[in-house]
Write an enzyme that holds these catalytic residues in place. Structure first.
Site, PDB file in Angstrom:
ATOM      1  N   HIS A 313       0.854  -1.183   0.000  1.00  0.00           N
ATOM      2  CA  HIS A 313       0.000   0.000   0.000  1.00  0.00           C
ATOM      3  C   HIS A 313       0.888   1.231   0.000  1.00  0.00           C
ATOM      4  O   HIS A 313       1.946   1.241   0.617  1.00  0.00           O
ATOM      5  CB  HIS A 313      -0.892   0.024   1.256  1.00  0.00           C
ATOM      6  CG  HIS A 313      -2.076   0.917   1.111  1.00  0.00           C
ATOM      7  ND1 HIS A 313      -2.005   2.268   1.350  1.00  0.00           N
ATOM      8  CD2 HIS A 313      -3.342   0.659   0.716  1.00  0.00           C
ATOM      9  CE1 HIS A 313      -3.198   2.793   1.127  1.00  0.00           C
ATOM     10  NE2 HIS A 313      -4.037   1.850   0.747  1.00  0.00           N
ATOM     11  N   ASP A 371      -7.932  -5.350  -0.069  1.00  0.00           N
ATOM     12  CA  ASP A 371      -8.370  -6.204  -1.188  1.00  0.00           C
ATOM     13  C   ASP A 371      -7.996  -7.668  -1.021  1.00  0.00           C
ATOM     14  O   ASP A 371      -8.418  -8.501  -1.830  1.00  0.00           O
ATOM     15  CB  ASP A 371      -7.755  -5.671  -2.490  1.00  0.00           C
ATOM     16  CG  ASP A 371      -8.370  -4.329  -2.855  1.00  0.00           C
ATOM     17  OD1 ASP A 371      -7.619  -3.372  -3.055  1.00  0.00           O
ATOM     18  OD2 ASP A 371      -9.616  -4.245  -2.878  1.00  0.00           O
TER      19      ASP A 371
HETATM   20  C1  SDX Z   1      -6.277  -0.038  -2.891  1.00  0.00           C
HETATM   21  O1  SDX Z   1      -4.480   4.468  -2.050  1.00  0.00           O
HETATM   22  C2  SDX Z   1      -5.431   3.850  -1.431  1.00  0.00           C
HETATM   23  O2  SDX Z   1      -5.819   4.195  -0.352  1.00  0.00           O
HETATM   24  C3  SDX Z   1      -6.019   2.672  -2.194  1.00  0.00           C
HETATM   25  C4  SDX Z   1      -7.014   1.827  -1.398  1.00  0.00           C
HETATM   26  C5  SDX Z   1      -8.293   2.586  -1.134  1.00  0.00           C
HETATM   27  O3  SDX Z   1      -9.009   2.207  -0.185  1.00  0.00           O
HETATM   28  O4  SDX Z   1      -8.619   3.507  -1.926  1.00  0.00           O
HETATM   29  O5  SDX Z   1      -6.450   1.411  -0.178  1.00  0.00           O
HETATM   30  C6  SDX Z   1      -7.431   0.588  -2.188  1.00  0.00           C
HETATM   31  O6  SDX Z   1      -6.053   0.290  -4.030  1.00  0.00           O
HETATM   32  C7  SDX Z   1      -5.377  -0.962  -2.122  1.00  0.00           C
HETATM   33  C8  SDX Z   1      -4.143  -1.441  -2.977  1.00  0.00           C
HETATM   34  C9  SDX Z   1      -4.618  -2.565  -3.892  1.00  0.00           C
HETATM   35  N1  SDX Z   1      -3.562  -2.903  -4.845  1.00  0.00           N
HETATM   36  C10 SDX Z   1      -2.940  -4.106  -4.771  1.00  0.00           C
HETATM   37  O7  SDX Z   1      -3.109  -4.918  -3.859  1.00  0.00           O
HETATM   38  C11 SDX Z   1      -2.015  -4.362  -5.934  1.00  0.00           C
HETATM   39  C12 SDX Z   1      -0.686  -4.907  -5.418  1.00  0.00           C
HETATM   40  N2  SDX Z   1      -0.023  -3.807  -4.699  1.00  0.00           N
HETATM   41  C13 SDX Z   1       0.940  -3.031  -5.425  1.00  0.00           C
HETATM   42  O8  SDX Z   1       0.714  -2.867  -6.783  1.00  0.00           O
HETATM   43  C14 SDX Z   1       1.460  -1.837  -4.650  1.00  0.00           C
HETATM   44  O9  SDX Z   1       1.699  -2.252  -3.383  1.00  0.00           O
HETATM   45  C15 SDX Z   1       0.632  -0.581  -4.602  1.00  0.00           C
HETATM   46  C16 SDX Z   1       0.280  -0.088  -5.965  1.00  0.00           C
HETATM   47  C17 SDX Z   1      -0.602  -0.794  -3.811  1.00  0.00           C
HETATM   48  C18 SDX Z   1       1.466   0.487  -3.897  1.00  0.00           C
HETATM   49  O10 SDX Z   1       2.566   0.720  -4.709  1.00  0.00           O
HETATM   50  P1  SDX Z   1       3.660   1.872  -4.343  1.00  0.00           P
HETATM   51  O11 SDX Z   1       3.295   2.591  -3.114  1.00  0.00           O
HETATM   52  O12 SDX Z   1       3.898   2.657  -5.579  1.00  0.00           O
HETATM   53  O13 SDX Z   1       4.903   1.030  -3.937  1.00  0.00           O
HETATM   54  P2  SDX Z   1       5.927   0.450  -4.930  1.00  0.00           P
HETATM   55  O14 SDX Z   1       5.211  -0.148  -6.112  1.00  0.00           O
HETATM   56  O15 SDX Z   1       6.981   1.465  -5.163  1.00  0.00           O
HETATM   57  O16 SDX Z   1       6.509  -0.772  -4.061  1.00  0.00           O
HETATM   58  C19 SDX Z   1       7.617  -0.617  -3.229  1.00  0.00           C
HETATM   59  C20 SDX Z   1       8.378  -1.923  -3.402  1.00  0.00           C
HETATM   60  C21 SDX Z   1       8.774  -2.203  -4.863  1.00  0.00           C
HETATM   61  O17 SDX Z   1       9.929  -3.045  -4.801  1.00  0.00           O
HETATM   62  P3  SDX Z   1      11.405  -2.347  -4.988  1.00  0.00           P
HETATM   63  O18 SDX Z   1      11.352  -1.549  -6.275  1.00  0.00           O
HETATM   64  O19 SDX Z   1      11.598  -1.487  -3.769  1.00  0.00           O
HETATM   65  O20 SDX Z   1      12.367  -3.527  -5.048  1.00  0.00           O
HETATM   66  O21 SDX Z   1       7.557  -3.040  -3.021  1.00  0.00           O
HETATM   67  C22 SDX Z   1       7.317  -3.850  -4.151  1.00  0.00           C
HETATM   68  C23 SDX Z   1       7.648  -3.024  -5.388  1.00  0.00           C
HETATM   69  O22 SDX Z   1       8.037  -3.869  -6.462  1.00  0.00           O
HETATM   70  N3  SDX Z   1       5.914  -4.201  -4.108  1.00  0.00           N
HETATM   71  C24 SDX Z   1       5.428  -5.425  -4.313  1.00  0.00           C
HETATM   72  C25 SDX Z   1       4.046  -5.311  -4.100  1.00  0.00           C
HETATM   73  N4  SDX Z   1       3.736  -4.054  -3.791  1.00  0.00           N
HETATM   74  C26 SDX Z   1       4.893  -3.362  -3.806  1.00  0.00           C
HETATM   75  N5  SDX Z   1       6.038  -6.579  -4.646  1.00  0.00           N
HETATM   76  C27 SDX Z   1       5.223  -7.636  -4.764  1.00  0.00           C
HETATM   77  N6  SDX Z   1       3.882  -7.625  -4.575  1.00  0.00           N
HETATM   78  C28 SDX Z   1       3.268  -6.481  -4.240  1.00  0.00           C
HETATM   79  N7  SDX Z   1       1.954  -6.466  -4.037  1.00  0.00           N
END
Ligand code: SDX
Length: 436
Positions: A313, A371
């Site tokens: 998140h 989710d």
């Molecule tokens: C919702 O914003 C809100 O409030 C949204 C929400 C709401 O109520 O409105 O809470 C609802 O959208 C919840 C989120 C649902 N999405 C998912 O579950 C999809 C999977 N999650 C990711 O795509 C990700 O965690 C995000 C998009 C939610 C957040 O991404 P960020 O903040 O841009 O973080 P990032 O992608 O930069 O991740 C940081 C690191 C990265 O690795 P490095 O580059 O540091 O090596 O963590 C990794 C990412 O690759 N990472 C994950 C991951 N989420 C982040 N690796 C594997 N699986 C994941 N789910």
């Protein structure tokens, strides 16, 4: 917001004049540096793709402490609201700032109930879609189409229009989501029933048919109501920011909410509940719990493009409090439906346990978000996977409207118009085609 004693000074190594910027404090949470004069005084923009360090507005609606895993709607902890209130009380709270008393709740609920029907013409929009259309494609169309019917509530600058549009949207979303579902299964639409609760009415419109009496299961009704509460608002997330930016042009509330629906569809946002369940289904097909290790390896391999859907998140760097409540609801519904041994739920619990012990996730502070379990609950209730995000949109509509109305009511608001760092071609002349 109040002016802090502290100030920010920006100085430049090339000797350009430094700039002093005021700092403002909210009631809780991070202070903000007011950079509004930056461009005028320096000719420079700030640069913050994804808005990782940018407050786009001031708001009094929802507060999240990502480190503590805390979520407050108008100051009330989500755990207390999910336990002691229902979705109608939560809608009243988000829209008006206070929980209603008994009479206020009765009046608000009745007002919503009286607006649950949609114009009979709305059903003809659905016929244009293929039966296998994704429900979010249908919802994006239907919500925008509402603006074709309610011209008496499209002037967003008129408080009365905003009030009635809010009620109409909250009231009609369940009807539209149920119509989108019925259309895909080829069953007749069910009209709302005014003697049912908001969640009970949705269950009825989804699963009743004209052929027999449908009795609402109170355990499922309460579970669905809690799912709506947990999804109702969440500060300045992507879809809420979309609604604010869209509404800032002065467009009507229905069009602005339709933009929010479209944004929520994405798998990185509200589409994650559908993606999480599909992910669990894939692991199940590949062998279930024994194959979790292989799946985690794929997730850690950046080249795989595989993410652990329902995890991570932007704000929460701790357990999403909604995920904990959703897990409890999951257990209640699975028990009620005699699915205590649901392999999908067991797989999700095992996946969560393994992920939370793995340094890749721990070091990146990746925890289950709202989710991760919501799909399992909805599936146990009988809601088809492609409809999960539409249910999320149904529940989030009140948050989108509350945030939109707060923006319109803010005397400081202007049309949103971000700038850019231009990296394209400088001015050049067009050559005649014979010379290109
Ligand atoms: C919702 O914003 C809100 O409030 C949204 C929400 C709401 O109520 O409105 O809470 C609802 O959208 C919840 C989120 C649902 N999405 C998912 O579950 C999809 C999977 N999650 C990711 O795509 C990700 O965690 C995000 C998009 C939610 C957040 O991404 P960020 O903040 O841009 O973080 P990032 O992608 O930069 O991740 C940081 C690191 C990265 O690795 P490095 O580059 O540091 O090596 O963590 C990794 C990412 O690759 N990472 C994950 C991951 N989420 C982040 N690796 C594997 N699986 C994941 N789910």
């Amino acid at each position: 917001m109040k002016l802090a004693d502290n100030k920010a000074t920006m100085s430049f190594s090339d000797g350009s004049p430094s700039l002093e910027m005021p700092i403002y404090q909210g009631n809780v949470g991070p202070d903000v540096v007011d950079i509004r004069k930056l461009y005028g005084q320096t000719g420079m923009f700030t640069y913050d793709p994804g808005f990782m360090s940018t407050a786009a507005c001031q708001s009094a609606i929802t507060y999240i402490d990502g480190d503590k895993g805390e979520l407050l709607y108008r100051g009330y902890p989500i755990e207390q609201l999910a336990t002691n209130c229902d979705y109608m009380e939560t809608c009243h709270l988000l829209l008006h700032g206070e929980l209603p008393n008994a009479q206020g709740k009765k009046d608000f609920s009745e007002l919503v109930t009286r607006h649950t029907m949609v114009n009979e013409q709305m059903q003809f929009f659905l016929r244009g879609f293929r039966r296998d259309a994704h429900p979010m494609a249908i919802m994006t169309g239907l919500v925008g189409a509402l603006s074709a019917f309610y011209h008496d509530s499209t002037d967003i600058t008129n408080p009365q229009h905003r009030e009635i549009a809010a009620i109409r949207l909250i009231a009609k979303m369940p009807t539209l989501v149920a119509m989108a579902y019925k259309y895909t299964v080829g069953q007749p639409y069910m009209y709302p029933k005014n003697d049912l609760s908001y969640a009970g009415n949705f269950l009825h419109m989804m699963f009743a048919t004209p052929c027999e009496e449908y009795v609402v299961n109170p355990v499922l009704e309460r579970a669905l109501d809690r799912i709506f509460i947990l999804h109702a608002d969440h500060e300045q997330n992507a879809s809420t920011s979309t609604v604010r930016l869209c509404g800032s042009s002065g467009t009507n509330p229905f069009a602005a909410i339709a933009a929010g629906v479209a944004c929520l569809w994405g798998p990185a946002h509200g589409g994650a509940n559908e993606a999480a369940l599909n992910m669990l289904g894939d692991i199940q097909k590949q062998g279930g719990i024994e194959k979790i290790g292989d799946f985690i390896k794929q997730v850690k391999d950046k080249n795989s493009g595989v993410k652990l859907m329902g995890f991570g998140h932007r704000v929460y760097k701790n357990y999403d409090p909604r995920a904990k409540l959703m897990q409890e609801t999951c257990k209640e519904v699975l028990k009620e439906m005699g699915l205590e041994n649901d392999p999908m739920f067991k797989l999700a619990m095992a996946l969560e346990k393994i992920a939370l012990e793995d340094d890749y996730f721990v070091s990146r502070k990746l925890y289950p978000n709202v989710d991760f379990y919501s799909g399992i609950v909805q599936r146990a209730i009988g809601i088809p996977v492609p409809l999960f995000t539409a249910v999320f949109a149904l529940a989030r509509t009140v948050g989108w409207i509350a945030q939109l109305n707060e923006m319109i009511g803010d005397p400081e608001y202007k049309i949103g118009r971000p700038r850019q760092l231009f990296t394209g071609s400088a001015a050049r002349d067009v050559m005649p085609i014979v010379k290109r």
